[in-house]
Design an enzyme around this catalytic site. Structure first.
Site, PDB file in Angstrom:
ATOM      1  N   HIS A 154       0.835  -1.221   0.000  1.00 39.97           N
ATOM      2  CA  HIS A 154       0.000   0.000   0.000  1.00 39.97           C
ATOM      3  C   HIS A 154       0.860   1.257   0.000  1.00 39.97           C
ATOM      4  CE1 HIS A 154      -3.272  -2.740   1.263  1.00 39.97           C
ATOM      5  NE2 HIS A 154      -2.328  -3.260   2.036  1.00 39.97           N
ATOM      6  N   SER A 275      14.006  22.123 -15.248  1.00 42.64           N
ATOM      7  CA  SER A 275      12.778  22.888 -15.436  1.00 42.64           C
ATOM      8  C   SER A 275      13.146  24.255 -16.006  1.00 42.64           C
ATOM      9  CB  SER A 275      12.070  23.046 -14.087  1.00 42.64           C
ATOM     10  OG  SER A 275      11.241  24.192 -14.100  1.00 42.64           O
TER      11      SER A 275
END
Ligand code: ARG
Length: 458
Positions: A154, A275
């Site tokens: 999970h 970026s």
């Protein structure tokens, strides 16, 4: 020039021609098409359907067409499809004898044969890329086998695992893919040639001769099915989709583990991007792209399934839609496997960070419950006691290895000093020595077993 003009009073409209043509993409099959024609011409000669001289002349002509395509002097263009292109160029070279090549054959059995030959080759190309991927994973596993890391369920820390076991898990997936491809090749290796347009042929052909020449393992047994069967295409696209699924999962783990929040792996600069606005960014574009390209591979699988689901027996032109998806899926999967193997081999492991993370968040809680259960307490009861211990740690901001012995004793009388040795991550991982488990021994066994199976599947 078209192969079928005779019956028509008028030529086709330009837009109809443009819409119908497939040479722009089936030219990729030129080698298989000529290979198939060479075998067919040889068989026609052997069976006395044409003379040996005619057969030899046709074969020579086909070889010269192949040579000229390969040496760049003959551009593959100007015809409806690759079959028309090859036949017309043959006739240009050897004259009317070339017109005998299509005896006892249809483009329907021809194209099915070409495409099966193509996919059989394509399978070998993808297998080679998978082998390289598994070799890189094996190297990574060997680099990591002396270290531990947290294992997740999970996406929450669950139990400590051996670092090598992590990479072995991906090798297992790609080994299954290798096996699946070999299996797919068996069903692809069935020769449709000799099925004619749909109903076979009245000429005394010998399909065994062509089968042997072309290297197929079997001959199709129903001409209606043979010309319209594209199950092998769907199966191959499923196999490519499954490879993409496995790659996509690896991308997801890579993106997570290279994020500072995890910090387990370091992305090499050579495979990272920046970026345009945020100067600090180091983005995992390669992983994201590979994960994203899974979509187009699945798309091609859905495409072929949809194409074949509604066609009546036997051949229908819908089937021309079988090729571009395969070409694109093959290229996509090959590109993804190659770049990923390159990138993965350049990724470095932050083993210290992995070891620290493996200790955090009560990853040894199961070991505490197992400790009590091994001393005779029913596991469910032991689970409850351990849950209370974890609650105690959370309330007192401490960890299982720092809980005072008196508290352990208070929680249950079966606790002894040796519990403090149990609640250490390396011990926890190494205790899971069941076959396939997370101990170092098992991870090493895994490496050996993967190497063995890889050698058999290559
Ligand atoms: N281009 C066709 C295909 O890919 C070849 C077979 C054409 N047969 C025909 N009857 N028009 O399926």
């Amino acid at each position: 020039m078209k192969l079928w003009e005779g019956r028509f009073a008028q030529g086709t409209a330009q837009d109809a021609d443009a819409f119908n043509e497939c040479l722009s993409f089936d030219k990729k099959l030129y080698k298989q098409d000529i290979q198939g024609s060479l075998a067919h011409a040889f068989m026609l000669g052997e069976c006395g359907i044409i003379t040996k001289e005619e057969s030899n002349l046709i074969q020579e002509g086909l070889r010269s067409v192949l040579n000229d395509i390969e040496n760049g002097t003959l551009a593959v263009e100007g015809y409806e499809d690759i079959h028309s292109f090859v036949e017309s160029n043959l006739v240009k070279r050897i004259g009317d004898t070339g017109k005998k090549l299509h005896t006892a054959r249809s483009r329907n059995d021809q194209v099915a044969t070409d495409f099966r030959l193509y996919i059989m080759d394509s399978i070998e190309r993808v297998k080679a890329a998978l082998v390289r991927m598994i070799e890189v994973l094996l190297q990574k596993s060997k680099d990591a086998v002396d270290y531990i890391m947290p294992g997740y369920t999970h996406l929450r820390k669950a139990q400590p695992i051996n670092g090598g076991q992590f990479f072995n898990a991906y090798s297992e997936m790609f080994l299954r893919d290798l096996e699946r491809l070999s299996d797919c090749k068996k069903r692809t290796s069935v020769m449709p040639l000799g099925s004619g347009a749909l109903a076979g042929t009245s000429y005394p052909i010998n399909r065994e001769i062509t089968r042997e020449k072309l290297g197929f393992s079997r001959i199709s047994q129903n001409s209606l099915d043979a010309v319209s069967d594209r199950d092998f295409v769907a199966e191959y696209l499923f196999d490519l989709s499954m490879i993409s699924t496995h790659l996509s999962r690896l991308c997801e783990d890579t993106i997570l583990y290279t994020a500072t929040e995890f910090g387990f792996w370091e992305m090499p600069d050579a495979y990272s991007t920046g970026s345009s606005i945020m100067p600090q960014k180091k983005n995992p574009d390669i992983s994201e792209l590979v994960r994203g390209k899974t979509g187009r591979v699945y798309g091609h699988l859905m495409g072929i399934l949809t194409v074949i689901k509604g066609i009546p027996l036997a051949y229908n032109k819908d089937l021309q839609e079988d090729k571009e998806g395969v070409f694109d899926a093959e290229k996509t999967v090959l590109d993804c496997l190659t770049i990923y193997a390159n990138m993965l081999s350049a990724i470095t492991l932050n083993t210290e960070r992995m070891a620290v993370a493996a200790e955090e968040d009560f990853t040894c809680a199961t070991d505490v419950a197992d400790y009590l259960a091994k001393k005779g307490l029913p596991f469910r009861t032991a689970h409850g006691v351990t849950g209370k211990l974890v609650r105690y740690c959370l309330d007192n901001q401490t960890t299982l290895d720092k809980v005072p012995m008196t508290v352990y004793k208070d929680m249950h009388e079966l606790f002894d000093e040796d519990i403090l040795r149990i609640v250490k991550a390396p011990h926890s991982a190494d205790e899971r020595n069941s076959v396939g488990g997370s101990s170092k021994q098992m991870a090493q066994n895994g490496i050996a077993s993967i190497e063995e199976r890889l050698a058999l599947l290559k």
